[in-house]
Write an enzyme that holds these catalytic residues in place. Structure first.
Site, short mmCIF file in Angstrom:
data_model
loop_
_atom_site.label_atom_id
_atom_site.label_comp_id
_atom_site.label_asym_id
_atom_site.label_seq_id
_atom_site.Cartn_x
_atom_site.Cartn_y
_atom_site.Cartn_z
N GLU A 305 1.18 -1.37 0.26
CA GLU A 305 -0.13 0.07 -0.19
C GLU A 305 1.09 1.25 -0.03
OE1 GLU A 305 -4.48 -1.38 1.88
OE2 GLU A 305 -2.57 -0.79 3.40
N ASP A 399 -8.25 -8.96 5.11
CA ASP A 399 -8.24 -7.17 5.73
C ASP A 399 -9.12 -6.91 7.13
OD1 ASP A 399 -6.72 -4.89 6.89
OD2 ASP A 399 -7.92 -3.54 4.99
N GLU A 427 -12.29 -0.93 13.20
CA GLU A 427 -12.04 -0.95 11.23
C GLU A 427 -13.29 -1.20 10.61
OE1 GLU A 427 -8.49 -1.08 9.26
OE2 GLU A 427 -9.93 0.39 6.98
#
Lengths: 738, 738
Positions: A305, A399, A427
């Site tokens: 990323e 994730d 998240e």
């Protein structure tokens, strides 16, 4: 008498004025409210004998004194000699009694373990808290206090406790400007600007809280790293924190930006095989350890990323990790090298990545399924890492989704030390506003069987080193801590910090036991409160899965901020950032075929594991859309099509939130009004969000299934276009949004 | 008896465990610790009679009950009838006794005033708290509680109090993502993401704190505005806050982005003379007032530092302000239009401005001295604004410097309603770490004489409307509040919030009285503590001026973040962002000639004011470099050159901080350890920063003066290059830095 009565009134008023603001976490130490038990405790505890001969023993003694005086509402003497009903605590070095006690027994306490035992010494009934090390004593003290706070009997104690995993670490994704990536509880508690001159009381209470559950490491900075933290100015600030944490047995770690030798070192390259680069890191480590002799080491996100890494120089992850390992080894430090990588070669350069960074072009293995990529990159490197390198693997292959199968890497690298990365911050689990107790998720992963060495080769055994005989072991939780007064924003989010620490110490604990302990310490020991509250906690994660991503759906959240449903998104910068990539809904069905007819990601697991999931007819429905593209009319349950089951699950999720609301509303009389109201309001928001998830997802998937909503279900109150039009540019957790 | 003793012990322990974390501000209500006084108060107060017939009276009653029970450590009854020693509180509508009491007197209480009087009613000695309005009662209650908290006698009270200024407002420079421009105490307490569903207890305590000092308005959003707050989604959140604040007499205001009709309204223009634009604002106001019937109005920053405004369409500030005024007038709202503008015409377009925004090209009056520009733009518009427009003027002509002469606008617009803008957040006053009590600064401005209508035409009289017979009056303080547990970061920064509220209500109060009140309520009534602490507070601002910007120096802080000294900076994007522009040091001398031989900014003042400052020989040295370019060897004091005096001042500043440290260290025994330590650590940082300021500035100015440091002064421990090389990219208060 009248005067005393007035004084007594003061108690009431003083207590009423002090709000239950959540700051005290599970270390509240309020007076035992069961009169009989209180009397029993008072009889058993008259004084303590704990020689404060080190900073750690000193804080242990102070914690014990403060807590006992408050819990027992009684003066506790700190004494030099043994008397009846005293607590004797210490190590062989600090106490001759402890020395004698331990040498008489056959204990294997390691560096951090402890014994708590009710026994007779010199004819006196005492409670011994003994350990081979100072920190073991502190852990023993906190464990003893937990017994009192949870109303356990303490007359006949015989506890021996040793942590299963060596490095039990919180990862803070905290930036130096105090924003927190994926933070939902304010900004970073690290006030870098006022460090090192100003030591916030929070730093101490953070260390206390961690020590109370056995957490012994803290990565202070974001994995998307800023090289500035490695400059002298910042290292002095890091040292100040390390000095605060040291008595509590907590080591500090930093994230090392791979390109730091260029950014702050003035070098032209960060090539891990370049001698100048190696020397730079060696010198940097010397500098750090001169300030912080017990510095823990580095956590590194590389070639992922947008973060730079060894692949930018044609080197491998092993080349990169080993360079850091060699620099740290002389000082006893470790490298935690993240396996969270996924193919970037299909992308053009300078694109903006999901986490807001610009990536460098790097050579990795192309693949059509992101699921497979960590395995593809790391499996070939098995056995190539230094002994002080831990490969840090997220629990699942994608994730931190509400539910994922365990990462296939856990069964694939027997010659490599793997550590677990869990995410405490929510998240993908409802963020700031949803009540989700994560212990069931953690347990589900830990007990999963890799079958690497036959049945019983659980992920837990990989992590704790027992399966592959590892000498260094570790587990990390991405922290959910911010500067909100109650640390975690949602009062129940504290339980995830707590659960992580407890499981890191002892992964055999059940989610139910952890919930019970936490509730008793945090709210009340009253069973009329405990039973419903425990049910709320223990069902909460499955409830979230139901209204968010049932049946194995995953990664269908809003782009970037991951707030709310967005299964329709198909225009993100790269294919595998799009929800449509993950659910693959079409007129034929829904789900990602990862069997041999599809991406064959399943082949990364042991055949025994594959068997569980590779047949759509026998695959547990919790995972079915992770591995199969399932026709809408497939009979997934007797008499129920996949479409019906999807509708059923989403509606069950909403119903379950409404049940949580009703159950919580029944608990008002058992706890303080402030936290009751907090949770009540947040459950109201959660209900709204659950309905939003259900409506948006079912309306969207209906455009493919073309099937009607089963009768008797609540109908969406808006159309699909309404949900698609919702925008949340200021949703928290990314960039400067809090 | 034994049991009661145990209960009594609980008090001690409970109190010890409850940290003094600063959350309670000056509303601590701890038990009166003077035994004789406590007895006297108990004798005087037995119960209260306050009919809670409105939300405001209900919170007044609850505050009074809670506070009295805690302060007096005694059960207080809430009663229906009068008894001896009771407190009778209410309005003519809520209480027949109050009705009778007020009609018997000759009171002129207006909308917010109140009376507190010890009197006899029906033969019983009572204390009356009476007002014409509910909010007046709440103000009276808080005032009465202040008397108790500050240990005043309450047996013979005769207080009548009416606020001098109508609109007493906090301006929050809080962004919707919760960052705070120039915030040094965490992030915004407004959690927009969880509003309206979640009402943080902080919102209520914020309202209580403000009501306790008479603040009656809150501008929720940054003057560098985000149009999103005017969308329906956000207005529902604003309404939730307004609903919380309403019982406490606090109106909410928003900042209106001038370009909102384009950004969120889909119009092609924001021209204030365009009918579609006017209609859009009219409709927007209708929408707002339908949700929030007592919405206060708009604060607008236009054509300043990149904010769009009427000049972009060839219109004047009056055209712009009046458009908003017309939209708000039917609903009773006001416009606060900021006069903080300075010439941008000399710049090219799309440049980045100091506060991080991109500016639009607009037509303004060119000028060589930023000092003059607000006057130049606004003076010609005197009399052209609607009756519900207030022009909001910063206290000085530049920008919240440690010391500025008052803005010449205060003496220049007799036909316009001017309001004051003070800055509580310490952007230029040491930010997060310096102890600076701002009341002396506020007072210095308020008592300054404009001479507009002869001697005694003080700024205060302009602001309170008495000089020019204004019908609407206002005063604003840029808030220093964030989500730090203690609200303001530095414990003493709370005093600036307090001082602003008190002076907004009554600008005749002295700084000493405010310091005394605040210290008594916040820390202790013990005179052994009070006297030194008060001296620390009352000298602190002059101390800061001495080590930062003595003799009239100004705006020599670090670029953008304004942290630390940077007098050498000469390369900022435009001339008047550079410190060298403001100090103009050269081999001849230092200072900005603003007399007739220079920019002639002095001519903007009344001749009587000019006389004070236009002669370098008679100008008070506090202002001399504001108005004169003074030779280095100019004899500014008998026997002392300007250079010597500059050295003397900088060193005096450092010495004064060291004196503050010593004085504070002597106070350890009088207050709680937690806040004592907090302040002690912060004073340590302040000392370091004072030395840094002194060394950096003197070394730099010495390159021009070429004169030696007088003997006996501490020598700088680094060279100038060291100080110039210091960089603080993450200093708080700008962008995403916290």
């Amino acid at each position: 008498m009248k005067k005393l009565f007035l004084v007594a009134c003061t108690v009431l008023v003083a207590v009423l004025l002090q709000a239950e603001d959540g700051y005290r976490l599970w270390l509240r130490y309020d007076k035992i409210d069961d009169a009989a038990l209180l009397q029993q405790y008072r009889n058993t505890i008259s004084g303590i004998q704990l020689e404060p001969s080190s900073p750690t023993l000193s804080v242990a003694r102070q914690e014990l004194l403060n807590a006992l005086q408050s819990l027992l509402d009684k003066q506790i003497t700190s004494q030099q000699t043994i008397t009846g009903n005293c607590i004797v605590a210490g190590t062989p070095s600090s106490s001759s009694i402890v020395k004698q006690f331990l040498s008489a027994g056959n204990f294997n306490l390691g560096k951090e373990g402890f014994v708590i035992r009710s026994t007779n010494i010199e004819g006196k009934k005492v409670t011994v808290i003994a350990a081979g090390s100072d920190i073991g004593v502190l852990y023993g003290v906190f464990t003893f206090l937990r017994l009192l706070q949870t109303h356990q009997h303490i007359n006949d104690l015989s506890i021996t406790s040793v942590p299963a995993i060596q490095n039990r670490i919180l990862d803070h994704w905290d930036n130096l400007n105090r924003t927190i990536e994926r933070g939902y509880a304010g900004i970073s508690i690290w006030n870098w600007h006022t460090l090192p001159g100003y030591i916030d009381k929070r730093y101490i209470d953070y260390a206390r809280a961690n020590a109370s559950i056995g957490i012994n490491g803290s990565v202070l900075t974001n994995v998307n790293a800023n090289a500035l933290v490695l400059t002298k100015e910042y290292l002095l600030k890091v040292k100040a924190l390390a000095d605060v944490f040291r008595p509590y047995g907590i080591k500090v770690y930093l994230t090392a930006k791979f390109s730091a030798p260029i950014e702050i070192g003035g070098l032209k390259t960060a090539d891990p095989l370049d001698t100048a680069v190696q020397n730079w890191w060696n010198e940097k480590c010397n500098e750090i350890y001169a300030l912080i002799p017990d510095f823990g080491g580095f956590l590194i996100k590389a070639n992922s990323e947008g973060q730079p890494g060894p692949q930018g120089y044609g080197r491998t992850h092993a080349d990169g990790a080993n360079m850091f390992a060699d620099a740290l080894a002389p000082h006893g430090g470790i490298v935690m090298w993240r396996a969270f990588v996924y193919d970037v070669r299909v992308q053009k350069t300078n694109e903006h990545f999901e986490e807001g960074k610009t990536h460098e072009h790097s050579a990795t293995i192309a693949s059509d399924d992101r699921f497979k990529q960590a395995y593809n990159e790391f499996k070939p490197l098995d056995g190539k890492f230094r002994k002080n390198v831990l490969i840090q693997v997220k629990n699942g292959p994608i994730d931190f989704q509400p539910r994922e199968p365990f990462s296939p890497l856990f069964g694939a690298m027997p010659q490599t030390q793997l550590m677990m990365e869990f995410q405490l911050t929510q998240e993908y689990l409802g963020q700031a506003t949803n009540l989700v107790f994560e212990a069931p998720l953690f347990k589900e992963v830990l007990v999963a069987d890799t079958y690497t060495k036959g049945k019983g080769s659980t992920v837990a055994k990989v992590i704790d080193g027992s399966l592959n005989n590892n000498t260094v072991t570790g587990i990390a939780g991405v922290a959910n801590i911010g500067n909100d007064i109650d640390w975690t924003g949602h009062p129940f989010a504290q339980s995830n910090w707590y659960a992580f620490g407890r499981l890191a110490w002892d992964h055999d604990l059940s989610a139910a036991q952890i919930a019970d302990e936490w509730l008793r310490q945090t709210f009340s020991n009253n069973s009329a409160f405990l039973d419903p509250a425990k049910t709320i906690m223990l069902t909460s994660r499955e409830t979230l899965v139901d209204y968010m991503t049932p049946l194995g759906l995953h990664h269908i959240m809003g782009t970037s901020h991951h707030y709310g449903p967005a299964p329709w998104v198909d225009n993100a910068g790269r294919a595998d950032w799009n929800p449509v990539y993950y659910h693959k809904a079409d007129s034929a069905g829904i789900g990602f075929d990862r069997t041999a007819t599809g991406s064959n990601a399943l082949s990364q697991y042991n055949p025994e594991v594959q068997k569980q999931w590779n047949n759509v007819n026998t695959c547990n429905e919790k995972y079915v859309l992770w591995f199969h593209h399932v026709p809408w009319d497939f009979k997934i349950q007797p008499g129920r099509t996949l479409w019906d089951e999807l509708c059923y699950k989403y509606n069950t999720g909403v119903d379950s939130v409404r049940w949580m609301q009703a159950a919580w509303n029944g608990l008002a009389t058992y706890i303080d009004q402030e936290r009751f109201e907090d949770v009540r309001m947040l459950l109201g928001i959660q209900e709204t969000e659950a309905v939003w998830w259900r409506n948006a997802c079912l309306l969207y998937f209906q455009t493919f299934s073309k099937m009607p909503f089963p009768a008797n279900y609540e109908k969406p109150d808006h159309d699909l276009e309404y949900y698609k039009a919702l925008k949340f540019p200021l949703a928290p957790g990314i960039g400067g949004n809090m």
